[in-house]
Design an enzyme around this catalytic site. Structure first.
Site, mmCIF file in Angstrom:
data_model
loop_
_atom_site.group_PDB
_atom_site.id
_atom_site.type_symbol
_atom_site.label_atom_id
_atom_site.label_comp_id
_atom_site.label_asym_id
_atom_site.label_seq_id
_atom_site.Cartn_x
_atom_site.Cartn_y
_atom_site.Cartn_z
ATOM 1 N N LYS A 113 0.950 -1.156 -0.189
ATOM 2 C CA LYS A 113 0.033 -0.156 -0.149
ATOM 3 C C LYS A 113 0.821 1.296 -0.111
ATOM 4 O O LYS A 113 0.484 2.246 -0.597
ATOM 5 C CB LYS A 113 -1.088 0.001 1.078
ATOM 6 C CG LYS A 113 -2.146 -1.039 0.977
ATOM 7 C CD LYS A 113 -3.020 -1.060 2.176
ATOM 8 C CE LYS A 113 -4.246 -2.069 1.974
ATOM 9 N NZ LYS A 113 -4.815 -2.329 3.098
ATOM 10 N N LYS A 218 -7.776 -14.786 -10.304
ATOM 11 C CA LYS A 218 -8.829 -14.776 -9.546
ATOM 12 C C LYS A 218 -9.981 -13.710 -9.479
ATOM 13 O O LYS A 218 -9.333 -12.680 -10.031
ATOM 14 C CB LYS A 218 -8.451 -15.332 -8.157
ATOM 15 C CG LYS A 218 -7.816 -13.889 -7.139
ATOM 16 C CD LYS A 218 -7.819 -14.275 -5.859
ATOM 17 C CE LYS A 218 -8.024 -12.817 -5.050
ATOM 18 N NZ LYS A 218 -8.447 -12.838 -3.663
ATOM 19 N N LYS A 221 -11.950 -7.442 -6.476
ATOM 20 C CA LYS A 221 -12.516 -6.217 -6.574
ATOM 21 C C LYS A 221 -11.513 -5.313 -7.076
ATOM 22 O O LYS A 221 -11.804 -4.715 -8.174
ATOM 23 C CB LYS A 221 -12.791 -5.455 -5.060
ATOM 24 C CG LYS A 221 -13.950 -5.508 -4.672
ATOM 25 C CD LYS A 221 -14.097 -4.911 -3.167
ATOM 26 C CE LYS A 221 -13.697 -5.977 -2.177
ATOM 27 N NZ LYS A 221 -13.818 -5.782 -0.577
HETATM 28 P P1 ADP Z 1 -11.320 -8.886 -2.976
HETATM 29 O O1 ADP Z 1 -9.928 -9.659 -3.477
HETATM 30 O O2 ADP Z 1 -12.233 -8.619 -4.047
HETATM 31 O O3 ADP Z 1 -10.803 -7.545 -2.230
HETATM 32 P P2 ADP Z 1 -11.147 -9.545 -0.077
HETATM 33 O O4 ADP Z 1 -10.095 -9.794 -0.222
HETATM 34 O O5 ADP Z 1 -11.984 -8.303 0.637
HETATM 35 O O6 ADP Z 1 -11.709 -9.435 -1.853
HETATM 36 O O7 ADP Z 1 -11.590 -10.823 0.343
HETATM 37 C C1 ADP Z 1 -12.855 -11.196 1.375
HETATM 38 C C2 ADP Z 1 -13.052 -12.669 1.315
HETATM 39 O O8 ADP Z 1 -13.389 -13.132 0.180
HETATM 40 C C3 ADP Z 1 -11.821 -13.427 1.754
HETATM 41 O O9 ADP Z 1 -12.257 -14.553 2.750
HETATM 42 C C4 ADP Z 1 -11.416 -13.980 0.623
HETATM 43 O O10 ADP Z 1 -10.551 -15.258 0.635
HETATM 44 C C5 ADP Z 1 -12.493 -14.179 -0.280
HETATM 45 N N1 ADP Z 1 -12.453 -14.175 -1.556
HETATM 46 C C6 ADP Z 1 -12.068 -12.993 -2.197
HETATM 47 N N2 ADP Z 1 -11.922 -13.275 -3.751
HETATM 48 C C7 ADP Z 1 -12.008 -14.631 -3.783
HETATM 49 C C8 ADP Z 1 -11.939 -15.569 -4.886
HETATM 50 N N3 ADP Z 1 -11.728 -14.914 -6.296
HETATM 51 N N4 ADP Z 1 -12.127 -16.689 -4.623
HETATM 52 C C9 ADP Z 1 -12.194 -17.265 -3.442
HETATM 53 N N5 ADP Z 1 -12.317 -16.411 -2.296
HETATM 54 C C10 ADP Z 1 -12.259 -15.306 -2.726
#
Ligand code: ADP
Ligand code: TRP
Length: 353
Positions: A113, A218, A221
């Protein structure tokens, strides 16, 4: 016997997507009967990146509605907003007295960050450059102290509830490791056996990885490749129809390229085994038409998301209900938090008389 305490938080920085649903939410719903579950919205953590206040207000609401709509039951699990538990903020101040600036600066998430805020490209060797920029450049206010002490706040979220099981994504495991380190340090400094050490929640089986629609990696966001639970059918269909594919299998039983394997992964999550089998066979004998696969996939995803989306919208229209859920959650979360904080104050020597 009392149930083990599970805690997980999510930063309110946007809508929840299929990755969040299959990777986290649907699992939370599954375990809420068997554990003492606590799920919270980490609005104080969101402040570390200085979000727009209007967006933050809105995001807390939608995440709450999305949690409830996905099936988290406020009578089984404690659902709360971090800032509704002021004990967290006080204990964050206290725990910071036992956290080293060096160990915080070496945290991967902080370095990422900080690099982003400073416009420094990522290499393994530019730690010193980050330090120089942060200390030497007064205009770099974007690397704020809250960002540095993010792991302290997260450790407090966990330790104040004495949670031992913390379901998180891979990128958060280092923060969990730090939490254990802080707990051990506190216990040994004061000669107490006070904080239990929290570990990642093992749901068993291989972890789910929901792929994006852009061919690789994957769903996330920040990748801009998400299917959101709240997406309108028209938007969702369009996203799926635009998914990256290849020129199609040329010889029977040829290996799958990543974009196609990703489409099959999504199909496996949302369709019936018969549908998956049908398209696998069509791929194997080269008769597959990706357009048909995508159409089917879009409808099967919609079958999962439509009832959730309807409930999200219902809940968003009922502010009284949302307020009630959060008041009930805050009360439960504060009960344990205030007990832990009182003990921490006493252990550390804050006036009692
Ligand atoms: P992002 O990657 O969209 O910012 P976060 O890091 O806030 O999402 O993830 C919140 C939760 O959702 C975590 O427990 C994470 O493991 C799960 N998660 C996020 N994206 C995926 C994905 N593509 N596949 C499986 N689990 C995911
Ligand atoms: N840092 C976590 C994330 O970005 C969110 C979070 C804050 C959290 N406090 C927590 C997760 C406590 C689990 C437990 O995803």
């Amino acid at each position: 016997m009392s149930k083990e305490i599970v805690l997980s938080g999510i930063r309110p920085t946007g809508n929840l997507h299929l990755g969040n649903y299959y990777g986290a939410l649907s699992k939370f719903v599954r375990i809420q009967n068997d554990y003492d579950c606590n799920f919270f919205i980490a609005d104080l953590h969101a402040l570390t990146t200085n979000p727009d206040p209007t967006q933050l207000h809105a995001s807390v609401k939608t995440i709450l509605a999305e949690y409830l709509a996905a099936g988290i039951d406020p009578d089984k699990a404690t659902i709360f907003v971090q800032s509704d538990v002021p004990e967290i903020a006080e204990m964050y101040l206290l725990l910071n007295m036992h956290v080293g600036i060096g160990e915080l600066m070496r945290t991967t998430a902080f370095k990422d960050k900080a690099r982003k805020a400073l416009g420094i490209t990522a290499t393994d060797e530019n730690d010193e450059q980050i330090e120089r920029e942060i200390i030497g450049n007064e205009t770099n206010k974007r690397v704020n102290a809250g960002l540095l002490t993010y792991p302290t706040l997260m450790a407090v979220d966990i330790l104040i509830q004495k949670a031992t099981k913390v379901p998180v994504g891979k990128d958060q495991l280092q923060h969990l490791e730090l939490t254990r380190r802080f707990a051990r340090r506190f216990n040994s400094f004061y000669g107490v056996d006070f904080f239990p050490e929290p570990y990642d929640f093992d749901f068993g089986g291989a972890p789910v990885k929901v792929p994006g629609l852009d061919g690789s990696g994957k769903m996330g966001k920040s990748e801009g490749n998400c299917i959101y639970l709240i997406d309108e059918p028209k938007v969702l269909r369009k996203k799926v129809m635009r998914a990256v594919t290849d020129e199609g299998p040329q010889t029977p039983n040829s290996p799958m390229s990543e974009p196609i394997a990703n489409l099959f992964s999504l199909l496996e999550l949302t369709s019936t085994p018969e549908v998956v089998k049908h398209f696998r066979e069509a791929y194997a004998d080269c008769s597959i038409r990706y357009g048909d696969l995508k159409k089917q996939l879009a409808e099967d995803i919609l079958a999962v998301t439509t009832p959730i989306r309807d409930r999200i919208n219902d809940i968003l229209g009922n502010e009284d209900y949302m307020r009630k859920v959060l008041a009930q959650g805050a009360e439960k979360a504060r009960e344990r938090a205030s007990k832990t904080l009182a003990d921490v104050r006493e252990i550390m020597g804050i006036r009692k008389f």
